[in-house]
Design a protein around this motif. Structure first.
Motif, PDB file in Angstrom:
ATOM      1  N   GLN A 171       0.835  -1.196   0.000  1.00 14.37           N
ATOM      2  CA  GLN A 171       0.000   0.000   0.000  1.00 14.37           C
ATOM      3  C   GLN A 171       0.875   1.253   0.000  1.00 14.37           C
ATOM      4  O   GLN A 171       1.941   1.277   0.605  1.00 14.37           O
ATOM      5  CB  GLN A 171      -0.908   0.034   1.242  1.00 14.37           C
ATOM      6  CG  GLN A 171      -1.945  -1.067   1.282  1.00 14.37           C
ATOM      7  CD  GLN A 171      -1.436  -2.333   1.946  1.00 14.37           C
ATOM      8  OE1 GLN A 171      -0.238  -2.535   2.098  1.00 14.37           O
ATOM      9  NE2 GLN A 171      -2.352  -3.193   2.363  1.00 14.37           N
ATOM     10  N   GLU A 230      -2.466  -3.519   6.276  1.00 14.13           N
ATOM     11  CA  GLU A 230      -3.862  -3.240   5.942  1.00 14.13           C
ATOM     12  C   GLU A 230      -4.511  -2.286   6.943  1.00 14.13           C
ATOM     13  O   GLU A 230      -5.468  -1.581   6.607  1.00 14.13           O
ATOM     14  CB  GLU A 230      -4.663  -4.544   5.897  1.00 14.13           C
ATOM     15  CG  GLU A 230      -4.390  -5.400   4.670  1.00 14.13           C
ATOM     16  CD  GLU A 230      -5.145  -6.719   4.720  1.00 14.13           C
ATOM     17  OE1 GLU A 230      -5.705  -7.028   5.784  1.00 14.13           O
ATOM     18  OE2 GLU A 230      -5.152  -7.422   3.696  1.00 14.13           O
ATOM     19  N   THR A 286      -4.943   1.477   6.095  1.00 12.98           N
ATOM     20  CA  THR A 286      -5.924   1.613   5.016  1.00 12.98           C
ATOM     21  C   THR A 286      -7.343   1.401   5.525  1.00 12.98           C
ATOM     22  O   THR A 286      -8.276   2.108   5.125  1.00 12.98           O
ATOM     23  CB  THR A 286      -5.617   0.601   3.895  1.00 12.98           C
ATOM     24  OG1 THR A 286      -4.293   0.827   3.409  1.00 12.98           O
ATOM     25  CG2 THR A 286      -6.600   0.741   2.740  1.00 12.98           C
ATOM     26  N   GLU A 291      -8.428   4.522   7.211  1.00 13.48           N
ATOM     27  CA  GLU A 291      -8.787   5.531   6.214  1.00 13.48           C
ATOM     28  C   GLU A 291     -10.189   5.273   5.665  1.00 13.48           C
ATOM     29  O   GLU A 291     -11.011   6.193   5.545  1.00 13.48           O
ATOM     30  CB  GLU A 291      -7.785   5.523   5.070  1.00 13.48           C
ATOM     31  CG  GLU A 291      -6.398   5.998   5.443  1.00 13.48           C
ATOM     32  CD  GLU A 291      -5.398   5.733   4.339  1.00 13.48           C
ATOM     33  OE1 GLU A 291      -5.784   5.823   3.158  1.00 13.48           O
ATOM     34  OE2 GLU A 291      -4.236   5.413   4.650  1.00 13.48           O
TER      35      GLU A 291
END
Length: 201
Positions: free
Chosen positions: A32, A178, A181, A184
């Motif tokens: 990411q 992860e 993310t 977010e």
């Protein structure tokens, strides 16, 4: 007998997978994209007041505290958001204050996680370097005419242990990467749900 043992140990060295240490960003092992800081303005379209009116202070905090709990599915909180939206008559200021409190809390949590990932990555690189150094020393020992097999045994034991630790840690990297993310996405989801309650003046 000595030559046979050398061949066996050399085979073990060759069979051990190499550990990459050439990262473009040594503090970021994730696939990411790394986003260091988030912005309220990218998620919330309205200005947010600096302070919370006393009349709704407790209600804002209660809803923000609940929305910030990651283990609670957002969809189950839609009625709470709708109730608050009705209470404040769709006031973007009040709804924005809720989002700002959630944003501040989850952003701080996200920042701590990113820092943890950075520290984790540097630790793994250090362990990888240690493994490579042990492999190199073992290769050097095995290449001599009279190898120190006590040292070779110690190196092999160290390699087994360090590689086990490295591999076990790597199993957690997907989850770790992860998490920022997911935070977010939760913030964007919360912003959208609160935004849906805003009434145009």
């Amino acid at each position: 007998m000595v030559h046979a043992r050398i061949l066996v140990l050399a085979g073990l060295c060759l069979a051990t997978p190499a550990l990459a240490t050439d990262f473009s960003d040594p503090t970021w092992p994730c696939v990411q994209r790394k986003v260091g800081q988030l912005s309220v303005g990218l998620m919330w379209a309205h200005p947010v007041p600096d302070s919370v009116p006393d009349a709704i202070q407790d209600d804002v905090k209660t809803l923000a505290d609940t929305l910030a709990v990651r283990r609670i599915e957002l969809e189950t909180l839609r009625p709470d958001i709708a109730a608050f939206g009705a209470q404040v008559e769709g006031d973007p200021d009040a709804l924005g204050l809720v989002f700002k409190q959630v944003f501040d809390r989850l952003s701080r949590r996200r920042g701590r996680i990113i820092h943890g990932i950075e520290e984790f990555s540097l630790s793994q690189i250090g362990l990888s370097d240690k493994i490579e150094a042990a492999r190199s020393e073992m290769t050097t020992q095995l290449a001599t005419e009279d190898p120190d097999f006590d040292r070779v045994d110690a190196l092999e034991e160290q390699l087994d242990w360090d590689q086990l630790i490295y591999s076990d840690r790597q199993k957690n990297i997907t989850y770790l990467c992860e998490t920022p993310t997911l935070l977010e996405k939760r913030l964007f989801g919360i912003a959208q749900m609160l935004q849906a309650e805003v009434k145009d003046s």
